[in-house]
Design a protein around this motif. Structure first.
Motif, mmCIF file in Angstrom:
data_model
loop_
_atom_site.group_PDB
_atom_site.id
_atom_site.type_symbol
_atom_site.label_atom_id
_atom_site.label_comp_id
_atom_site.label_asym_id
_atom_site.label_seq_id
_atom_site.Cartn_x
_atom_site.Cartn_y
_atom_site.Cartn_z
ATOM 1 N N GLY A 1 -5.976 1.230 -3.720
ATOM 2 C CA GLY A 1 -5.403 1.108 -2.389
ATOM 3 C C GLY A 1 -6.458 1.098 -1.316
ATOM 4 O O GLY A 1 -6.371 0.340 -0.341
ATOM 5 N N ASN B 1 0.817 -1.208 0.000
ATOM 6 C CA ASN B 1 0.000 0.000 0.000
ATOM 7 C C ASN B 1 0.849 1.255 0.000
ATOM 8 O O ASN B 1 0.498 2.240 -0.634
ATOM 9 C CB ASN B 1 -0.943 0.012 1.203
ATOM 10 C CG ASN B 1 -2.151 -0.867 0.975
ATOM 11 O OD1 ASN B 1 -2.479 -1.180 -0.161
ATOM 12 N ND2 ASN B 1 -2.796 -1.273 2.042
ATOM 13 N N SER B 2 1.972 1.247 0.725
ATOM 14 C CA SER B 2 2.807 2.437 0.767
ATOM 15 C C SER B 2 3.404 2.712 -0.616
ATOM 16 O O SER B 2 3.542 3.868 -1.012
ATOM 17 C CB SER B 2 3.907 2.299 1.816
ATOM 18 O OG SER B 2 4.768 1.235 1.485
ATOM 19 N N TYR C 1 0.605 4.286 -2.743
ATOM 20 C CA TYR C 1 0.385 5.692 -2.412
ATOM 21 C C TYR C 1 1.547 6.565 -2.873
ATOM 22 O O TYR C 1 1.343 7.696 -3.292
ATOM 23 C CB TYR C 1 0.147 5.859 -0.908
ATOM 24 C CG TYR C 1 -1.216 5.392 -0.496
ATOM 25 C CD1 TYR C 1 -2.361 5.972 -1.029
ATOM 26 C CD2 TYR C 1 -1.373 4.361 0.408
ATOM 27 C CE1 TYR C 1 -3.619 5.530 -0.662
ATOM 28 C CE2 TYR C 1 -2.627 3.914 0.776
ATOM 29 C CZ TYR C 1 -3.743 4.500 0.244
ATOM 30 O OH TYR C 1 -4.981 4.066 0.594
ATOM 31 N N VAL D 1 -5.124 5.318 -6.048
ATOM 32 C CA VAL D 1 -5.615 5.587 -4.692
ATOM 33 C C VAL D 1 -6.867 4.767 -4.412
ATOM 34 O O VAL D 1 -7.007 4.172 -3.331
ATOM 35 C CB VAL D 1 -5.888 7.095 -4.506
ATOM 36 C CG1 VAL D 1 -6.649 7.355 -3.218
ATOM 37 C CG2 VAL D 1 -4.577 7.870 -4.504
#
Length: 51
Positions: free
Chosen positions: A43, A2-3, A6, A40
């Motif tokens: 995510g 996820n990081s 993003y 986004v």
């Protein structure tokens, strides 16, 4: 994961913002914005729900 998603989204949004001010790249800038929004949303959808 996820990081990383993003990070890519933020880079694309910054690229879009720069392109809006310089408008040299034309429609490519808007494509970057759409890709960032999709990243986004993916995510958010894939994030496990904490109970």
């Amino acid at each position: 994961m996820n990081s990383l998603l993003y990070t890519i989204a933020i880079i694309l949004v910054i690229g879009w913002a720069i392109g809006v001010f310089f408008t040299a790249a034309g429609n490519l800038i808007h494509i970057l914005l759409v890709i960032a929004i999709i990243a986004v949303l993916l995510g958010i959808i894939r994030r496990p729900n904490a109970v």
